[in-house]
Design a protein around this motif. Structure first.
Motif, PDB file in Angstrom:
ATOM      1  N   ALA A 374      -0.915  -0.869   9.117  1.00 38.84           N
ATOM      2  CA  ALA A 374      -1.998  -0.022   9.650  1.00 38.84           C
ATOM      3  C   ALA A 374      -3.371  -0.501   9.165  1.00 38.84           C
ATOM      4  CB  ALA A 374      -1.766   1.419   9.232  1.00 38.84           C
ATOM      5  N   GLY A 375      -3.382  -1.465   8.234  1.00 43.57           N
ATOM      6  CA  GLY A 375      -4.653  -2.001   7.733  1.00 43.57           C
ATOM      7  C   GLY A 375      -5.347  -1.051   6.776  1.00 43.57           C
ATOM      8  N   PHE A 376      -4.560  -0.235   6.061  1.00 40.18           N
ATOM      9  CA  PHE A 376      -5.131   0.747   5.129  1.00 40.18           C
ATOM     10  C   PHE A 376      -4.949   0.236   3.698  1.00 40.18           C
ATOM     11  CE2 PHE A 376      -4.690   5.007   2.925  1.00 40.18           C
ATOM     12  CZ  PHE A 376      -5.989   5.410   3.149  1.00 40.18           C
ATOM     13  N   ALA A 377      -5.929   0.506   2.835  1.00 42.28           N
ATOM     14  CA  ALA A 377      -5.831   0.015   1.448  1.00 42.28           C
ATOM     15  C   ALA A 377      -4.837   0.875   0.664  1.00 42.28           C
ATOM     16  CB  ALA A 377      -7.193   0.076   0.787  1.00 42.28           C
ATOM     17  N   PRO A 378      -3.798   0.259   0.069  1.00 38.10           N
ATOM     18  CA  PRO A 378      -2.792   1.057  -0.662  1.00 38.10           C
ATOM     19  C   PRO A 378      -3.403   1.877  -1.793  1.00 38.10           C
ATOM     20  CG  PRO A 378      -2.251  -1.303  -0.710  1.00 38.10           C
ATOM     21  CD  PRO A 378      -3.493  -1.164   0.080  1.00 38.10           C
ATOM     22  N   GLU A 379      -4.528   1.411  -2.354  1.00 41.30           N
ATOM     23  CA  GLU A 379      -5.178   2.138  -3.460  1.00 41.30           C
ATOM     24  C   GLU A 379      -5.720   3.491  -2.995  1.00 41.30           C
ATOM     25  OE1 GLU A 379      -5.979  -1.023  -2.558  1.00 41.30           O
ATOM     26  OE2 GLU A 379      -4.732  -1.956  -4.119  1.00 41.30           O
ATOM     27  N   ARG A 380      -5.864   3.658  -1.678  1.00 43.12           N
ATOM     28  CA  ARG A 380      -6.384   4.935  -1.162  1.00 43.12           C
ATOM     29  C   ARG A 380      -5.253   5.896  -0.788  1.00 43.12           C
ATOM     30  NH1 ARG A 380     -10.451   3.689   3.558  1.00 43.12           N
ATOM     31  NH2 ARG A 380     -10.621   5.964   3.543  1.00 43.12           N
ATOM     32  N   LEU A 381      -4.046   5.450  -1.034  1.00 36.44           N
ATOM     33  CA  LEU A 381      -2.905   6.312  -0.680  1.00 36.44           C
ATOM     34  C   LEU A 381      -2.320   6.969  -1.929  1.00 36.44           C
ATOM     35  CD1 LEU A 381      -0.823   7.268   1.495  1.00 36.44           C
ATOM     36  CD2 LEU A 381       0.556   5.281   0.898  1.00 36.44           C
ATOM     37  N   GLU A 382      -1.991   8.233  -1.778  1.00 34.84           N
ATOM     38  CA  GLU A 382      -1.342   8.963  -2.877  1.00 34.84           C
ATOM     39  C   GLU A 382      -0.067   9.584  -2.307  1.00 34.84           C
ATOM     40  OE1 GLU A 382      -3.401  11.662  -5.932  1.00 34.84           O
ATOM     41  OE2 GLU A 382      -2.804  12.972  -4.294  1.00 34.84           O
ATOM     42  N   ILE A 383       1.053   9.332  -2.988  1.00 39.98           N
ATOM     43  CA  ILE A 383       2.331   9.880  -2.522  1.00 39.98           C
ATOM     44  C   ILE A 383       2.667  11.112  -3.365  1.00 39.98           C
ATOM     45  CG2 ILE A 383       4.827   9.397  -2.469  1.00 39.98           C
ATOM     46  CD1 ILE A 383       3.428   7.996  -0.188  1.00 39.98           C
ATOM     47  N   GLU A 384       2.983  12.228  -2.684  1.00 39.68           N
ATOM     48  CA  GLU A 384       3.333  13.462  -3.412  1.00 39.68           C
ATOM     49  C   GLU A 384       4.855  13.617  -3.461  1.00 39.68           C
ATOM     50  OE1 GLU A 384       1.265  16.889  -1.951  1.00 39.68           O
ATOM     51  OE2 GLU A 384      -0.700  15.924  -2.127  1.00 39.68           O
ATOM     52  N   ILE A 385       5.347  13.771  -4.683  1.00 48.15           N
ATOM     53  CA  ILE A 385       6.795  13.902  -4.879  1.00 48.15           C
ATOM     54  C   ILE A 385       7.064  15.239  -5.549  1.00 48.15           C
ATOM     55  CG2 ILE A 385       8.807  12.902  -6.057  1.00 48.15           C
ATOM     56  CD1 ILE A 385       7.368  10.217  -6.049  1.00 48.15           C
ATOM     57  N   THR A 386       8.051  15.979  -5.065  1.00 49.52           N
ATOM     58  CA  THR A 386       8.368  17.254  -5.742  1.00 49.52           C
ATOM     59  C   THR A 386       9.338  16.981  -6.897  1.00 49.52           C
ATOM     60  OG1 THR A 386      10.166  17.666  -4.224  1.00 49.52           O
ATOM     61  CG2 THR A 386       8.079  18.695  -3.684  1.00 49.52           C
ATOM     62  N   GLU A 387       9.398  17.935  -7.804  1.00 47.03           N
ATOM     63  CA  GLU A 387      10.279  17.768  -8.970  1.00 47.03           C
ATOM     64  C   GLU A 387      11.738  17.602  -8.545  1.00 47.03           C
ATOM     65  OE1 GLU A 387       9.372  20.420 -12.412  1.00 47.03           O
ATOM     66  OE2 GLU A 387       8.083  21.287 -10.882  1.00 47.03           O
ATOM     67  N   ASN A 388      12.115  18.326  -7.502  1.00 49.02           N
ATOM     68  CA  ASN A 388      13.512  18.272  -7.059  1.00 49.02           C
ATOM     69  C   ASN A 388      13.937  16.868  -6.638  1.00 49.02           C
ATOM     70  OD1 ASN A 388      13.208  20.916  -7.476  1.00 49.02           O
ATOM     71  ND2 ASN A 388      13.295  21.531  -5.310  1.00 49.02           N
ATOM     72  N   ALA A 389      12.940  16.082  -6.191  1.00 50.09           N
ATOM     73  CA  ALA A 389      13.254  14.724  -5.744  1.00 50.09           C
ATOM     74  C   ALA A 389      13.597  13.811  -6.915  1.00 50.09           C
ATOM     75  CB  ALA A 389      12.074  14.158  -4.967  1.00 50.09           C
ATOM     76  N   LEU A 390      13.305  14.274  -8.145  1.00 50.09           N
ATOM     77  CA  LEU A 390      13.512  13.406  -9.303  1.00 50.09           C
ATOM     78  C   LEU A 390      14.863  13.632  -9.965  1.00 50.09           C
ATOM     79  CD1 LEU A 390      10.016  14.109 -10.854  1.00 50.09           C
ATOM     80  CD2 LEU A 390      10.637  12.122  -9.502  1.00 50.09           C
ATOM     81  N   ILE A 391      15.480  14.754  -9.620  1.00 48.85           N
ATOM     82  CA  ILE A 391      16.663  15.172 -10.372  1.00 48.85           C
ATOM     83  C   ILE A 391      17.913  14.377 -10.028  1.00 48.85           C
ATOM     84  CG2 ILE A 391      18.250  17.130 -10.610  1.00 48.85           C
ATOM     85  CD1 ILE A 391      15.515  18.722 -10.329  1.00 48.85           C
ATOM     86  N   LYS A 392      18.093  14.124  -8.737  1.00 42.61           N
ATOM     87  CA  LYS A 392      19.343  13.526  -8.283  1.00 42.61           C
ATOM     88  C   LYS A 392      19.648  12.203  -8.981  1.00 42.61           C
ATOM     89  CE  LYS A 392      21.930  13.392  -4.133  1.00 42.61           C
ATOM     90  NZ  LYS A 392      21.866  13.064  -2.738  1.00 42.61           N
ATOM     91  N   ASP A 393      18.683  11.308  -8.955  1.00 41.86           N
ATOM     92  CA  ASP A 393      18.892  10.018  -9.602  1.00 41.86           C
ATOM     93  C   ASP A 393      17.614   9.637 -10.341  1.00 41.86           C
ATOM     94  OD1 ASP A 393      19.440   7.444 -10.342  1.00 41.86           O
ATOM     95  OD2 ASP A 393      20.423   6.898  -8.461  1.00 41.86           O
ATOM     96  N   PRO A 394      17.461  10.150 -11.566  1.00 43.85           N
ATOM     97  CA  PRO A 394      16.205   9.943 -12.300  1.00 43.85           C
ATOM     98  C   PRO A 394      15.865   8.467 -12.490  1.00 43.85           C
ATOM     99  CG  PRO A 394      17.573  11.578 -13.394  1.00 43.85           C
ATOM    100  CD  PRO A 394      18.409  10.984 -12.326  1.00 43.85           C
TER     101      PRO A 394
END
Ligand code: C2E
Ligand code: CA
Ligand code: CA
Length: 519
Positions: A374-394
């Motif tokens: 898309a030609g977007f700078a990765p430094e301008r992207l922030e990914i939001e992760i919920t806590e539940n997403a971390l539990i299954k396979d830390p």
């Protein structure tokens, strides 16, 4: 013919012929003695011929006997093989319980043990049982441990019904058919199943515990055929599982319509993704110290042809369950990066990740590919992760977060304070930001003194860890004042603006700038 002679029947024929010829030859050779005894005709030659016929007749009789004996043995073998093949086809090898195929052959309900001498018409309840947390045991103990657990579960369930009334349908799915169970007692029966399966199970030296969900339906009340009743008990099970572990539910008609509605929505969702009907909207993120917009969070919006809006909470969870989340995510991220490129450079894009996506080891690479395309700078992207997403396979989650960082992408912990073991998550993963859940904001207005203390502790903690904080759900000025005073970095909420389509974002930014200049 030579092939026949190699068979057992051919060999027997040869042996009988050889025996008969030998006997005949011997008798003929000693004809002087024997012929005298058997002299029936006037000439020796006729006698010899007759003797030959007699021996041939006897040999044929002997051969027939041998064949009949062999055929009987063959039939018995085939019957035994047939029985074994039927058992194999109708049983689960691990638990030795009858399987789904056996259940389908179970056309008529077997007569009850008391020979039908009950005071009520025939009845039965079908219980669909599914283990909760079985996969975790499998992951922890390996497949061998999982197999032992399933065998113990089968043993415990077998105590609830006759041998032919407990089935394993595959995986951790079991069916119990309880005959002549009065409707007043089936809830208790279901409870007992849950109780029995949630008792710890010893595997090698370890004590494991799994949960169990049960859905049940009655025959003939919920269906004329047992397979229809089973379908309904499955629907009830699905509802029970949605309510959480160790729940048992009786089928109700409204559950059926819910299932059909969901199936319809699933079909519509598929089409909506194919036709690009789900679009990202953007909710502003405001720097609380300067009042400047510092980013937008992309939130998926789906408006159907008739104007009905479906909540993202509804369609995202369907997409997660059906695997549609991956194409949906890719499509939305691609559009959002294309849009965000047109914002001023200091404005970031926040994007939500689903828990199920954290199972993909190549996730960071896939995200980077879309962003670059898309030609977007990765430094301008922030990914939001919920806590539940971390539990299954830390460990996997940590690896994905590292990959994202390596690509220059920021990672925020979303809905902080609502999931499990929040503090340990902060220690383990290198988040760039935490988003304090809106429930904390709401509780402030309701005199939530304890929540206020927790918020202060969270903010102190994030300052200590040098992690930025965003607070979600600011709707009122007093909430803004509170979080500003507490030193929170970023605010998000209806007070600043709701999620809007892309074409409203640029005018929104201009308007904000004008307000700030005036102030
Ligand atoms: P979330 O990530 O926590 O998003 C914030 C939600 O709070 C959004 O709801 C937003 O509209 C709502 N919100 C923001 N400010 C306020 C406020 O001041 N008051 C109130 N009452 N609500 C506010 P929304 O858009 O309905 O999204 C709900 C959830 O759906 C999101 O929660 C997120 O978990 C999920 N979601 C939305 N879009 C996506 C997406 O593209 N991908 C994934 N994986 N999940 C998404
Ligand atoms: Ca979010
Ligand atoms: Ca959130």
């Amino acid at each position: 013919m030579p092939a026949f002679l190699e068979t057992r029947a051919g060999q027997q024929l040869l042996a009988v012929i050889a025996g008969a010829v030998t006997v005949w030859g011997l008798l003929y050779a000693f004809r002087l003695n024997v012929m005298a005894t058997f002299r029936l005709f006037s000439s020796d030659r006729v006698d010899a011929l007759f003797l030959g016929f007699f021996i041939a007749g006897f040999a044929s009789f002997l051969y027939s006997l041998l064949r009949i004996f062999d055929l009987r043995q063959e039939m018995q073998r085939q019957q035994e093989n047939g029985r074994r093949a039927l058992w194999t086809a109708t049983h689960d090898h691990l638990t030795r319980l009858p399987n789904r195929y056996a259940f389908e052959r179970f056309e008529t309900l077997p007569a009850s043990g008391n020979g039908g001498a009950t005071e009520h018409p025939p009845m039965a309840t079908v219980f669909s049982v599914d283990l909760d947390g079985f996969k975790k045991v499998n992951d922890l103990l390996g497949h061998q441990g999982g197999d032992l657990l399933l065998q113990e579960v089968a043993k415990r369930l077998s105590a609830f019904g006759a041998e032919d009334c407990v089935f394993r349908f595959g995986g951790d799915e079991f069916i119990v058919v309880a005959r002549d169970l009065l409707p007043a007692r089936d809830a208790r029966f279901a409870e007992l199943i849950v109780h029995s399966l949630t008792r710890p199970i010893k595997i090698d030296a370890l004590r494991c515990q799994v949960g169990a969900s049960v859905g049940y339906a009655r025959w003939p009340e919920h269906g004329a055929e047992l397979k229809d009743v089973c379908h309904k008990s499955d629907i009830a099970l699905y509802e029970a599982k949605a309510l959480g572990a160790n729940t048992a539910l009786l089928f109700r008609e409204e559950m059926q319509s819910k299932v059909s509605d969901r199936a319809k929505l699933e079909g519509q969702l598929r089409t909506a993704i194919e036709t690009d009907r789900i679009r990202p909207f953007y909710q502003p993120l405001v720097d609380l110290r300067t009042g400047d917009v510092c980013g937008f969070e992309a939130l998926a919006r789906w408006t159907q042809d008739d104007g009905t809006s479906i909540s993202p909470q509804v369609f995202i969870s369907i997409a997660e369950e059906t695997g549609l989340i991956t194409p949906l995510f890719q499509q939305l991220l691609h559009t959002a990066c294309g849009d965000a490129k047109l914002w001023p450079e200091h404005i970031c894009l926040s994007f939500n990740l689903s828990a199920v996506q954290m199972e993909d080891r190549m996730l960071a690479m896939r995200i980077l590919e879309i962003v670059e395309e898309a030609g977007f700078a990765p430094e301008r992207l922030e990914i939001e992760i919920t806590e539940n997403a971390l539990i299954k396979d830390p460990a996997l989650a940590a690896a994905i977060i590292d990959d994202l960082h390596a690509a220059g992408i920021c990672v925020a912990l979303d809905d902080f304070g609502t999931g499990y073991s929040s503090l340990s998550q902060l220690a383990r993963y290198a988040f760039d930001k935490i988003k304090i859940d809106q429930s904390f904001v709401r509780s402030l207005g309701q005199g939530g003194v304890r929540h206020g203390k927790i918020v202060q502790a969270l903010l102190n903690l994030s300052r200590g860890l040098e992690v930025k904080t965003t607070v979600e759900g600011i709707e009122e000025h007093h909430q803004l004042a509170y979080f500003l005073n507490e030193g929170c970095d970023i605010g998000q909420g209806y007070l600043f603006g709701k999620a809007m389509p892309f074409d409203q974002t640029l005018p929104f930014l201009e308007e904000r700038l004008a307000i700030l200049k005036k102030a």
